[in-house]
Design a protein around this motif. Structure first.
Motif, PDB file in Angstrom:
ATOM      1  N   PRO A  79      49.294 -19.443  75.056  1.00 53.53           N
ATOM      2  CA  PRO A  79      50.393 -17.331  75.286  1.00 53.53           C
ATOM      3  C   PRO A  79      50.968 -17.835  76.551  1.00 53.53           C
ATOM      4  O   PRO A  79      51.868 -17.768  76.784  1.00 53.53           O
TER       5      PRO A  79
ATOM      6  N   MET B 291      54.914 -17.987  77.218  1.00 54.84           N
ATOM      7  CA  MET B 291      55.476 -16.945  77.677  1.00 54.84           C
ATOM      8  C   MET B 291      56.454 -17.089  78.977  1.00 54.84           C
ATOM      9  O   MET B 291      58.235 -16.330  78.745  1.00 54.84           O
TER      10      MET B 291
ATOM     11  N   LEU C 277      62.531 -11.358  75.547  1.00 51.79           N
ATOM     12  CA  LEU C 277      61.507 -11.513  74.472  1.00 51.79           C
ATOM     13  C   LEU C 277      62.270 -11.788  73.120  1.00 51.79           C
ATOM     14  O   LEU C 277      61.845 -13.051  72.411  1.00 51.79           O
TER      15      LEU C 277
ATOM     16  N   PHE D 107      59.681 -17.173  68.623  1.00 55.36           N
ATOM     17  CA  PHE D 107      60.179 -15.886  69.752  1.00 55.36           C
ATOM     18  C   PHE D 107      61.023 -14.918  68.887  1.00 55.36           C
ATOM     19  O   PHE D 107      61.101 -14.170  69.284  1.00 55.36           O
TER      20      PHE D 107
ATOM     21  N   ARG E  17      57.145 -11.100  70.241  1.00 50.08           N
ATOM     22  CA  ARG E  17      55.784 -11.561  71.137  1.00 50.08           C
ATOM     23  C   ARG E  17      56.019 -10.773  72.256  1.00 50.08           C
ATOM     24  O   ARG E  17      57.305 -10.056  73.113  1.00 50.08           O
ATOM     25  N   THR E  18      55.003 -10.532  72.571  1.00 46.57           N
ATOM     26  CA  THR E  18      54.452  -9.189  73.734  1.00 46.57           C
ATOM     27  C   THR E  18      54.164 -10.021  74.867  1.00 46.57           C
ATOM     28  O   THR E  18      52.949 -10.448  74.742  1.00 46.57           O
TER      29      THR E  18
ATOM     30  N   ARG F  62      49.201 -14.769  70.095  1.00 47.17           N
ATOM     31  CA  ARG F  62      50.251 -15.133  69.822  1.00 47.17           C
ATOM     32  C   ARG F  62      51.266 -14.724  68.933  1.00 47.17           C
ATOM     33  O   ARG F  62      52.615 -14.964  68.454  1.00 47.17           O
ATOM     34  N   ARG F  63      50.427 -13.843  67.948  1.00 46.28           N
ATOM     35  CA  ARG F  63      51.000 -13.335  66.445  1.00 46.28           C
ATOM     36  C   ARG F  63      52.063 -11.717  67.438  1.00 46.28           C
ATOM     37  O   ARG F  63      52.224 -11.594  68.304  1.00 46.28           O
ATOM     38  N   LYS F  64      53.041 -11.634  66.797  1.00 45.45           N
ATOM     39  CA  LYS F  64      54.290 -11.039  66.971  1.00 45.45           C
ATOM     40  C   LYS F  64      54.432  -9.721  66.315  1.00 45.45           C
ATOM     41  O   LYS F  64      52.877  -9.480  65.297  1.00 45.45           O
TER      42      LYS F  64
END
Length: 450
Positions: free
Chosen positions: A152, A156, A232, A241, A304-305, A343-345
């Motif tokens: 990530p 990112m 994002l 994304f 995505r955070t 990687r989960r939203k």
């Protein structure tokens, strides 16, 4: 090239970045190696497997050296070995191993790769990686424990850089392995921020000397966080994304997960501990408050955070903008979570909750670490300044509709954080346990906003 199996196990398991200290390694082996330098001293990159008694295994990255027919298991302390990795990125090399290939890739237009590198120093105190700073201009981060898939941090940083978000240390290049036992990101190269002041340390300093000034910085941090989340969520054509509308089940699953954690932690609380008195025997109250908060209606969007957001993941750089600005670091997510989970939203409010809990920590830590009290009401003021900057900047479509719904969902995530902190502090820093206790008490005693 072959390693002595026992020496390899002893070396890897003794490192700070070794991530399975409670497990017993039954077997190790070299999975693949790629030559980086053919002249003396010879450098090569190795993927090694640690296989545990349970049958599970982890794969680690080493850079080893051959000097006068003597093998050094890990040579990253040698600036020459680290420079080889950067040179390979600069040249865009693809190197063949026995089982797979390593691709080294530069970011087009990154000025830092045009210079020769001289001084190199290792950055200490890292839990899971090894980082080397070159000439106070570049920083190379080498991922030690490898997981299949894109890291990530690379994903990112590349996305944020390509979409014009400037409050990061610019990505300069990366290298990755494919084929053989797995495909994985091995490392990244970034701009180094030489004047960067760690956000946590700066908070402790300015709470003692200039708390109002730091409050102003937090308003700006809220704005930067809102800009980050908006960027994002800005590309609906990128499946990794594109923002998503959470299902009705998503909040129910979050609530059930937090509920189970509350039950587990409260059942195991030690009895007759005065530090726990404000919340002792109140597990059912906490769970009831969670159920009330979870009735939030709109939940906003899942995006995505950052994933592990707190003051320690920020730098204040005086060289950025006329009055200085924030730089956001470390987009790997929580190290204990799997790469898939990282990687989960999720709701952007999960990042916000992490930062708000960081303010609670610094307000108490300034007394524990510096012997100085935070001004009366500082935490509430800090929360207000950060949230004001955030809500004014973030795309409102990402948040639940209405102030009350935002506050309720934010409280769910803060409760999740505080319960995790409670268990962590009981296990690791008992003298800090009052911080999560106060956070949980506040959430119990604050009625869910209408």
């Amino acid at each position: 090239m072959s390693f002595d199996e026992r020496a390899l196990i002893e070396y890897v398991t003794s490192r700070r970045w070794y991530g399975a200290k409670s497990r017993t390694v039954a077997h190790s082996q070299l999975l693949d190696s790629v030559v980086l330098r053919t002249e003396e001293p010879h450098f090569a990159l190795a993927l090694v497997e640690m296989r545990y008694e349970t049958g599970a295994h982890d794969i680690y990255q080493l850079v080893y050296a051959l000097r006068d027919d003597r093998l050094e298991v890990d040579a990253l302390d040698d600036p020459a070995a680290a420079r080889e990795l950067v040179h390979a990125m600069r040249s865009g090399l693809t190197l063949q191993g026995v089982e797979g290939v390593i691709e080294f890739r530069p970011v087009e237009g990154f000025a830092g790769l045009g210079r020769e590198l001289s001084d190199a120093r290792s950055v200490g105190a890292e839990q899971s990686n090894t980082s080397i700073v070159f000439d106070d201009e570049l920083i190379l981060k080498v991922f030690r424990r490898l997981e299949a898939g894109i890291n990530p941090e690379l994903e990112m940083l590349r996305f944020l850089t390509e979409h014009g978000f400037s409050n990061v240390a610019a990505l300069g290049g990366w290298y990755a392995y494919s084929g053989g036992p797995l495909g994985a990101t091995l490392g990244i190269l970034q701009q180094f921020v030489p004047d960067g002041l760690d956000g946590w340390g700066l908070a402790l300093d300015e709470l003692c000397t200039a708390p109002e000034r730091f409050g102003g910085r937090l308003h700006r941090l809220g704005e930067v966080t809102g800009e980050m989340h908006t960027v994002l969520a800005s590309d609906p054509n990128d499946p990794a994304f594109a923002p998503e509308t959470p299902s009705v089940e998503a909040l129910a699953l979050l609530t059930a997960t937090v509920d189970e954690e509350i039950e587990r932690v409260f059942l195991s609380l030690p009895e007759d501990d005065e530090r726990l008195a404000p919340i002792a025997g109140r597990g059912e109250e906490v769970r009831e408050q969670l159920r009330m908060l979870a009735y939030a209606g709109s939940t906003g969007m899942a995006i995505r955070t950052h994933g592990d957001y707190h003051l320690g993941q920020t730098l204040w750089s005086g060289a950025r903008a006329p009055q200085g600005d924030w730089v956001i670091l470390d987009f790997e997510g929580e190290p204990a979570r799997s790469l898939t989970d990282r990687r989960r939203k999720r709701s952007p409010l999960r990042d916000v909750a992490g930062m708000l809990r960081s303010f609670a920590y610094v307000a108490s830590a300034v007394e524990l670490l510096r012997g100085s009290k935070a001004p009366e009401g500082w935490e509430e003021t800090a929360r207000g300044q950060f949230l004001e900057g955030y809500v004014a900047t973030v795309d409102p479509a990402l948040l639940p509709s209405g102030h009350g719904a935002i506050e309720r969902l934010l409280a769910v995530y803060e409760l999740e954080k505080a319960v995790y902190e409670l268990q962590y502090e009981l296990d690791n820093r008992p003298e800090w346990v009052g911080i999560p206790v106060a956070g949980i008490q506040r959430l119990i005693e604050t009625a869910a906003p209408a």
